[in-house]
Enzyme design. Structure first.
Site, PDB file in Angstrom:
ATOM      1  N   GLU A  67      92.846  53.621  29.504  1.00  0.00           N
ATOM      2  CA  GLU A  67      93.894  53.179  30.434  1.00  0.00           C
ATOM      3  C   GLU A  67      95.157  52.918  29.632  1.00  0.00           C
ATOM      4  O   GLU A  67      95.167  52.111  28.698  1.00  0.00           O
ATOM      5  CB  GLU A  67      93.465  51.929  31.221  1.00  0.00           C
ATOM      6  CG  GLU A  67      94.549  51.549  32.238  1.00  0.00           C
ATOM      7  CD  GLU A  67      94.123  50.485  33.241  1.00  0.00           C
ATOM      8  OE1 GLU A  67      92.910  50.365  33.543  1.00  0.00           O
ATOM      9  OE2 GLU A  67      95.040  49.770  33.719  1.00  0.00           O
ATOM     10  N   GLU A  92      98.113  48.960  25.243  1.00  0.00           N
ATOM     11  CA  GLU A  92      99.217  48.156  25.798  1.00  0.00           C
ATOM     12  C   GLU A  92      99.993  47.522  24.631  1.00  0.00           C
ATOM     13  O   GLU A  92      99.429  46.725  23.881  1.00  0.00           O
ATOM     14  CB  GLU A  92      98.655  47.074  26.735  1.00  0.00           C
ATOM     15  CG  GLU A  92      99.659  46.092  27.293  1.00  0.00           C
ATOM     16  CD  GLU A  92     100.826  46.743  28.015  1.00  0.00           C
ATOM     17  OE1 GLU A  92     100.639  47.350  29.072  1.00  0.00           O
ATOM     18  OE2 GLU A  92     101.956  46.653  27.493  1.00  0.00           O
ATOM     19  N   ASP A 119     101.822  52.336  21.085  1.00  0.00           N
ATOM     20  CA  ASP A 119     102.266  53.445  21.918  1.00  0.00           C
ATOM     21  C   ASP A 119     101.100  54.415  22.186  1.00  0.00           C
ATOM     22  O   ASP A 119     100.480  54.917  21.247  1.00  0.00           O
ATOM     23  CB  ASP A 119     103.383  54.160  21.150  1.00  0.00           C
ATOM     24  CG  ASP A 119     103.963  55.337  21.895  1.00  0.00           C
ATOM     25  OD1 ASP A 119     103.508  55.645  23.016  1.00  0.00           O
ATOM     26  OD2 ASP A 119     104.888  55.961  21.333  1.00  0.00           O
ATOM     27  N   ASP A 141     106.134  52.447  33.584  1.00  0.00           N
ATOM     28  CA  ASP A 141     107.562  52.099  33.691  1.00  0.00           C
ATOM     29  C   ASP A 141     108.286  53.284  34.335  1.00  0.00           C
ATOM     30  O   ASP A 141     108.175  54.418  33.858  1.00  0.00           O
ATOM     31  CB  ASP A 141     108.139  51.820  32.299  1.00  0.00           C
ATOM     32  CG  ASP A 141     107.575  50.524  31.707  1.00  0.00           C
ATOM     33  OD1 ASP A 141     107.186  49.635  32.480  1.00  0.00           O
ATOM     34  OD2 ASP A 141     107.522  50.424  30.468  1.00  0.00           O
ATOM     35  N   LYS A 145     116.710  55.866  36.427  1.00  0.00           N
ATOM     36  CA  LYS A 145     118.010  56.534  36.222  1.00  0.00           C
ATOM     37  C   LYS A 145     117.817  57.882  35.535  1.00  0.00           C
ATOM     38  O   LYS A 145     117.079  57.973  34.553  1.00  0.00           O
ATOM     39  CB  LYS A 145     118.917  55.664  35.343  1.00  0.00           C
ATOM     40  CG  LYS A 145     119.377  54.408  36.043  1.00  0.00           C
ATOM     41  CD  LYS A 145     120.325  53.640  35.150  1.00  0.00           C
ATOM     42  CE  LYS A 145     120.588  52.283  35.756  1.00  0.00           C
ATOM     43  NZ  LYS A 145     120.798  51.250  34.760  1.00  0.00           N
ATOM     44  N   ASP A 177     104.544  53.899  42.513  1.00  0.00           N
ATOM     45  CA  ASP A 177     105.192  53.586  43.789  1.00  0.00           C
ATOM     46  C   ASP A 177     106.632  54.080  43.821  1.00  0.00           C
ATOM     47  O   ASP A 177     107.391  53.708  44.716  1.00  0.00           O
ATOM     48  CB  ASP A 177     105.155  52.073  44.035  1.00  0.00           C
ATOM     49  CG  ASP A 177     105.775  51.303  42.878  1.00  0.00           C
ATOM     50  OD1 ASP A 177     105.103  51.175  41.834  1.00  0.00           O
ATOM     51  OD2 ASP A 177     106.928  50.880  42.998  1.00  0.00           O
TER      52      ASP A 177
HETATM   53  C1  LIG Z   1     105.279  48.625  34.957  1.00  0.00           C
HETATM   54  S1  LIG Z   1     104.074  48.018  33.850  1.00  0.00           S
HETATM   55  C2  LIG Z   1     102.537  48.264  34.729  1.00  0.00           C
HETATM   56  C3  LIG Z   1     101.412  47.467  34.173  1.00  0.00           C
HETATM   57  C4  LIG Z   1     100.060  47.658  34.897  1.00  0.00           C
HETATM   58  N1  LIG Z   1      99.548  48.997  34.730  1.00  0.00           N
HETATM   59  C5  LIG Z   1     100.158  47.313  36.365  1.00  0.00           C
HETATM   60  O1  LIG Z   1     100.024  48.230  37.193  1.00  0.00           O
HETATM   61  O2  LIG Z   1     100.363  46.120  36.676  1.00  0.00           O
HETATM   62  C6  LIG Z   1     103.999  49.343  32.623  1.00  0.00           C
HETATM   63  C7  LIG Z   1     103.254  48.959  31.368  1.00  0.00           C
HETATM   64  O3  LIG Z   1     103.197  50.087  30.504  1.00  0.00           O
HETATM   65  C8  LIG Z   1     103.355  49.631  29.157  1.00  0.00           C
HETATM   66  N2  LIG Z   1     103.853  50.784  28.367  1.00  0.00           N
HETATM   67  C9  LIG Z   1     105.106  51.286  28.361  1.00  0.00           C
HETATM   68  N3  LIG Z   1     105.194  52.326  27.524  1.00  0.00           N
HETATM   69  C10 LIG Z   1     103.958  52.490  26.991  1.00  0.00           C
HETATM   70  C11 LIG Z   1     103.405  53.388  26.041  1.00  0.00           C
HETATM   71  N4  LIG Z   1     104.153  54.355  25.471  1.00  0.00           N
HETATM   72  N5  LIG Z   1     102.109  53.263  25.704  1.00  0.00           N
HETATM   73  C12 LIG Z   1     101.340  52.291  26.270  1.00  0.00           C
HETATM   74  N6  LIG Z   1     101.802  51.413  27.180  1.00  0.00           N
HETATM   75  C13 LIG Z   1     103.094  51.505  27.528  1.00  0.00           C
HETATM   76  C14 LIG Z   1     104.330  48.479  29.265  1.00  0.00           C
HETATM   77  O4  LIG Z   1     104.242  47.583  28.161  1.00  0.00           O
HETATM   78  C15 LIG Z   1     103.920  47.836  30.572  1.00  0.00           C
HETATM   79  O5  LIG Z   1     102.987  46.803  30.393  1.00  0.00           O
END
Ligand SMILES: C[S@@+](CC[C@H](N)C(=O)[O-])C[C@H]1O[C@@H](n2cnc3c(N)ncnc32)[C@H](O)[C@@H]1O
Length: 236
Positions: A67, A92, A119, A141, A145, A177
């Site tokens: 995940e 994460e 990452d 994320d 934009k 979403d």
């Molecule tokens: C919008 S949050 C969603 C978190 C969770 N999946 C949820 O649905 O509540 C996106 C998550 O992706 C993580 N993230 C962003 N870029 C990432 C990457 N390159 N590798 C792993 N995680 C990443 C961020 O730290 C953040 O916690």
């Protein structure tokens, strides 16, 4: 979500990663979990990966799932408890998210999760070929934009990286979403010969799959009136 300033000296893989590593201060027990439990569960990608990803679990397993960006870990913890014979890798970079999953692992005595605090692109590059049965990317994320679209996790190169580590018949599941990111993902995946979209009925993608555990971002989207799409792609 904070943005790093763009740096023309950075190479593509670094530029693709804009996660937030630190948020609010950890409570004492959370800090203890980061110091003492995380090292026991963390993957060290500086070394060579085992030939079979299932060997990182005890007992070893043939069924390993990843995940990406698990946030508060609600979905990851629930899946790990529902599928105890499967090994789960959670990735994460956000330290508060790491602290939350560690608390759930401790409270539920969950033994089938391993973690990577960085990452996901680096983790994918480290994992052995054809080693995973499923990859979940849930509410990534969105980078709405146009000038930030290149920061979205789904890109041709990450699709190729996921195709490399998925077994034939394995799945990439994507929940989001933001309509524009869903369309982006569908169009990127549809031009990859290595993935096939699994939609049986016209509105399939509007319904979560059986047993799906809603995440914090999923609940936020629902509260704000945004409907999520649930996309499944099979590695052919
Ligand atoms: C919008 S949050 C969603 C978190 C969770 N999946 C949820 O649905 O509540 C996106 C998550 O992706 C993580 N993230 C962003 N870029 C990432 C990457 N390159 N590798 C792993 N995680 C990443 C961020 O730290 C953040 O916690």
């Amino acid at each position: 979500m904070t943005e790093r300033k763009s740096d023309p000296e950075r190479d593509d893989s670094e530029r693709a990663f804009f996660g937030r590593r630190k948020g609010h201060k950890l409570r004492q027990h959370q800090a203890e979990l980061i110091d003492h439990l995380l090292p026991r569960l963390a993957l060290d990608i500086a070394g060579e990966a085992p030939a079979n990803a299932g060997e990182i679990f005890a007992p070893a397993t043939d069924d390993v799932r990843l995940e990406i960006g698990f946030g508060g870990g609600e979905h990851l913890a629930a899946e790990a408890q529902n599928f105890p014979a499967t090994g789960f890798i959670g990735c994460e970079p956000y330290v508060n998210g790491m602290a939350k999953i560690l608390a759930q692992i401790e409270a539920g005595n969950i033994g089938n999760i391993r973690l990577f605090a960085g990452d996901a692109a680096e983790l994918l590059a480290w994992l052995p070929q054809a080693s995973l049965s499923r990859i979940d990317l849930i509410h990534p994320d969105p980078w709405p934009k146009r000038r930030h679209w290149k920061r979205r996790f789904v890109q041709d190169r990450t699709i190729a990286a996921m195709a490399r580590v998925l077994k034939a018949g394995g799945e990439f599941r994507f929940v989001c979403d933001i309509d524009d990111y869903c369309a982006w993902t569908l169009s990127h995946l549809s031009r990859s010969p290595e993935f096939q979209w699994l939609a049986e009925r016209a509105d399939d993608f509007r319904r979560p799959w059986d047993g799906y555990t809603m995440t914090r971002y999923g609940r936020k989207a629902a509260r704000e009136g945004r409907k999520a799409a649930y996309l499944r792609f099979r590695r052919v």
